[in-house]
Design a protein around this motif. Structure first.
Motif, PDB file in Angstrom:
ATOM      1  N   GLY A  16      24.538   5.721 -65.270  1.00  0.00           N
ATOM      2  CA  GLY A  16      24.849   6.937 -64.530  1.00  0.00           C
ATOM      3  C   GLY A  16      23.683   7.381 -63.654  1.00  0.00           C
ATOM      4  O   GLY A  16      22.554   7.501 -64.125  1.00  0.00           O
ATOM      5  N   ILE A  17      23.954   7.590 -62.375  1.00  0.00           N
ATOM      6  CA  ILE A  17      22.954   8.118 -61.446  1.00  0.00           C
ATOM      7  C   ILE A  17      23.196   9.616 -61.323  1.00  0.00           C
ATOM      8  O   ILE A  17      24.266  10.060 -60.890  1.00  0.00           O
ATOM      9  CB  ILE A  17      23.058   7.445 -60.060  1.00  0.00           C
ATOM     10  N   GLN A  18      22.206  10.386 -61.737  1.00  0.00           N
ATOM     11  CA  GLN A  18      22.361  11.831 -61.816  1.00  0.00           C
ATOM     12  C   GLN A  18      22.096  12.512 -60.473  1.00  0.00           C
ATOM     13  O   GLN A  18      21.235  12.087 -59.692  1.00  0.00           O
ATOM     14  CB  GLN A  18      21.397  12.402 -62.868  1.00  0.00           C
ATOM     15  N   TRP A  19      22.823  13.577 -60.226  1.00  0.00           N
ATOM     16  CA  TRP A  19      22.567  14.385 -59.043  1.00  0.00           C
ATOM     17  C   TRP A  19      21.128  14.896 -59.025  1.00  0.00           C
ATOM     18  O   TRP A  19      20.509  15.009 -57.968  1.00  0.00           O
ATOM     19  CB  TRP A  19      23.525  15.580 -59.007  1.00  0.00           C
ATOM     20  N   TYR A  20      20.615  15.203 -60.220  1.00  0.00           N
ATOM     21  CA  TYR A  20      19.240  15.693 -60.320  1.00  0.00           C
ATOM     22  C   TYR A  20      18.268  14.706 -59.674  1.00  0.00           C
ATOM     23  O   TYR A  20      17.403  15.094 -58.879  1.00  0.00           O
ATOM     24  CB  TYR A  20      18.885  15.901 -61.796  1.00  0.00           C
ATOM     25  N   ALA A  21      18.424  13.425 -60.007  1.00  0.00           N
ATOM     26  CA  ALA A  21      17.529  12.403 -59.465  1.00  0.00           C
ATOM     27  C   ALA A  21      17.695  12.272 -57.958  1.00  0.00           C
ATOM     28  O   ALA A  21      16.702  12.132 -57.220  1.00  0.00           O
ATOM     29  CB  ALA A  21      17.799  11.064 -60.148  1.00  0.00           C
ATOM     30  N   ILE A  22      18.936  12.310 -57.494  1.00  0.00           N
ATOM     31  CA  ILE A  22      19.195  12.180 -56.059  1.00  0.00           C
ATOM     32  C   ILE A  22      18.550  13.330 -55.296  1.00  0.00           C
ATOM     33  O   ILE A  22      17.921  13.134 -54.243  1.00  0.00           O
ATOM     34  CB  ILE A  22      20.713  12.143 -55.792  1.00  0.00           C
ATOM     35  N   ILE A  23      18.696  14.535 -55.826  1.00  0.00           N
ATOM     36  CA  ILE A  23      18.136  15.714 -55.161  1.00  0.00           C
ATOM     37  C   ILE A  23      16.615  15.662 -55.153  1.00  0.00           C
ATOM     38  O   ILE A  23      15.971  15.944 -54.126  1.00  0.00           O
ATOM     39  CB  ILE A  23      18.634  16.992 -55.859  1.00  0.00           C
ATOM     40  N   ILE A  24      16.019  15.279 -56.277  1.00  0.00           N
ATOM     41  CA  ILE A  24      14.557  15.211 -56.351  1.00  0.00           C
ATOM     42  C   ILE A  24      14.011  14.177 -55.377  1.00  0.00           C
ATOM     43  O   ILE A  24      13.042  14.428 -54.635  1.00  0.00           O
ATOM     44  CB  ILE A  24      14.101  14.875 -57.787  1.00  0.00           C
ATOM     45  N   VAL A  25      14.619  12.998 -55.348  1.00  0.00           N
ATOM     46  CA  VAL A  25      14.162  11.937 -54.447  1.00  0.00           C
ATOM     47  C   VAL A  25      14.326  12.361 -52.989  1.00  0.00           C
ATOM     48  O   VAL A  25      13.436  12.129 -52.154  1.00  0.00           O
ATOM     49  CB  VAL A  25      14.918  10.627 -54.717  1.00  0.00           C
ATOM     50  N   SER A  26      15.446  12.994 -52.669  1.00  0.00           N
ATOM     51  CA  SER A  26      15.675  13.468 -51.304  1.00  0.00           C
ATOM     52  C   SER A  26      14.610  14.484 -50.899  1.00  0.00           C
ATOM     53  O   SER A  26      14.100  14.460 -49.769  1.00  0.00           O
ATOM     54  CB  SER A  26      17.067  14.103 -51.188  1.00  0.00           C
ATOM     55  N   GLY A  27      14.283  15.383 -51.824  1.00  0.00           N
ATOM     56  CA  GLY A  27      13.242  16.369 -51.553  1.00  0.00           C
ATOM     57  C   GLY A  27      11.893  15.727 -51.318  1.00  0.00           C
ATOM     58  O   GLY A  27      11.148  16.124 -50.411  1.00  0.00           O
ATOM     59  N   ILE A  28      11.578  14.710 -52.105  1.00  0.00           N
ATOM     60  CA  ILE A  28      10.300  14.011 -51.966  1.00  0.00           C
ATOM     61  C   ILE A  28      10.201  13.333 -50.605  1.00  0.00           C
ATOM     62  O   ILE A  28       9.165  13.398 -49.929  1.00  0.00           O
ATOM     63  CB  ILE A  28      10.124  12.982 -53.098  1.00  0.00           C
ATOM     64  N   VAL A  29      11.284  12.693 -50.193  1.00  0.00           N
ATOM     65  CA  VAL A  29      11.292  12.007 -48.892  1.00  0.00           C
ATOM     66  C   VAL A  29      11.084  13.011 -47.763  1.00  0.00           C
ATOM     67  O   VAL A  29      10.280  12.781 -46.847  1.00  0.00           O
ATOM     68  CB  VAL A  29      12.618  11.243 -48.697  1.00  0.00           C
ATOM     69  N   LEU A  30      11.806  14.138 -47.824  1.00  0.00           N
ATOM     70  CA  LEU A  30      11.697  15.142 -46.759  1.00  0.00           C
ATOM     71  C   LEU A  30      10.293  15.732 -46.679  1.00  0.00           C
ATOM     72  O   LEU A  30       9.687  15.782 -45.599  1.00  0.00           O
ATOM     73  CB  LEU A  30      12.711  16.259 -46.999  1.00  0.00           C
ATOM     74  N   VAL A  31       9.766  16.154 -47.803  1.00  0.00           N
ATOM     75  CA  VAL A  31       8.462  16.815 -47.778  1.00  0.00           C
ATOM     76  C   VAL A  31       7.334  15.825 -47.484  1.00  0.00           C
ATOM     77  O   VAL A  31       6.303  16.214 -46.915  1.00  0.00           O
ATOM     78  CB  VAL A  31       8.189  17.574 -49.088  1.00  0.00           C
ATOM     79  N   SER A  32       7.518  14.568 -47.850  1.00  0.00           N
ATOM     80  CA  SER A  32       6.515  13.561 -47.508  1.00  0.00           C
ATOM     81  C   SER A  32       6.431  13.404 -45.995  1.00  0.00           C
ATOM     82  O   SER A  32       5.336  13.304 -45.417  1.00  0.00           O
ATOM     83  CB  SER A  32       6.857  12.214 -48.158  1.00  0.00           C
TER      84      SER A  32
END
Length: 272
Positions: A16-32
């Protein structure tokens, strides 16, 4: 009433791929991306940010987990194997910030980069990442507050999907995740706008303003939550740490402002 949002977005090979992980990774990419652009504007290199984050991200996750485990030791001492079960939840933002801050300090020292300048570059992006990350808590039905009514939530003019997803454990709950996320977005916007003003922030003051803003909001919002980590005696860990950080940042700003030779952050700043 509509169905609550499923924390699992989809499955890959039965995992299972959690929404939590998707959101965190997306945030990391944007802020990076945001941090690398700002780094170039103040004379640093994109690689400085990327290389630091390659170290900081995994260590921050470890720090966030250790922080949580330490303050829930009564449980984990009886269930030690659960210490490694991160998929079951249990990451504390303050633990991640402390660990990431230490990585940043040692990285900048090793590469002869001004630590305060690097912190000034990173701080607004970190605040935005925290705002995004709180939506992961929303998906996981975490970081909520006391029982409230549907009528109260409707008066906040929230979308229906938020209202219904705040129906947790048989009752509607205060959306404290949303309060903190909104507070962080507002802080991000204010700091970014002020950062563009010439001779406003001195070196290090953007980072310290971030500490002031986040700790002030977190202190009050933490008092509304029902899942706080607690010290002995019923004191909330995050409220104590927020108060210490707020006072410490105020003192540091006052001390550093006495140094008339301290440069302004954007003395050579230009908008491209």
């Amino acid at each position: 009433m509509i169905a609550a949002i499923n924390p699992t977005a989809f499955h890959i090979f039965g995992i299972g791929i959690q929404w939590y992980a998707i959101i965190i990774v997306s945030g990391i990419v944007l802020v990076s991306w945001l941090a690398t652009k700002e780094a170039v504007r103040v004379g640093l290199k994109e690689d400085d940010v990327i290389d630091m984050m390659l170290w900081a991200l995994p260590i921050s996750i470890i720090g966030a987990r250790l922080y949580y485990v330490i303050f829930e030791w009564q449980y984990y001492s009886q269930n030690p194997i659960e210490i490694f079960a991160i998929r079951n939840g249990g990451l504390a933002i303050y633990g991640g910030l402390i660990a990431g801050g230490l990585v940043l300090y040692f990285y900048t020292r090793h590469h002869f980069i001004n630590t305060w300048t690097f912190l000034d570059v990173a701080a607004p992006s970190v605040l935005l990442a925290q705002a995004i990350g709180r939506w992961g808590n929303f998906m996981n039905h975490e970081a909520f507050g006391e029982i409230t009514t549907k009528g109260f939530l409707m008066k906040l003019h929230l979308p229906n999907f938020i209202i219904e997803n705040m129906y947790i454990d048989g009752a509607y709950r205060q959306p404290t995740f949303l309060y903190e996320s909104s507070w962080n977005v507002l802080g991000f916007i204010i700091i970014i706008l002020l950062r563009r003003k010439e001779h406003f922030f001195k070196q290090g003051e953007i980072a310290l303003t971030y500490v002031l803003w986040y700790s002030f909001g977190r202190f009050f919002i933490e008092g509304m939550r029902t899942d706080s980590l607690m010290f002995f005696g019923g004191l909330r860990v995050s409220q104590i740490l927020s108060a210490v950080l707020f006072i410490g940042a105020m003192i540091l700003i006052a001390i550093r402002r006495r140094n008339k030779e301290l440069p302004y952050y954007n003395r050579s700043y230009s908008i491209k």
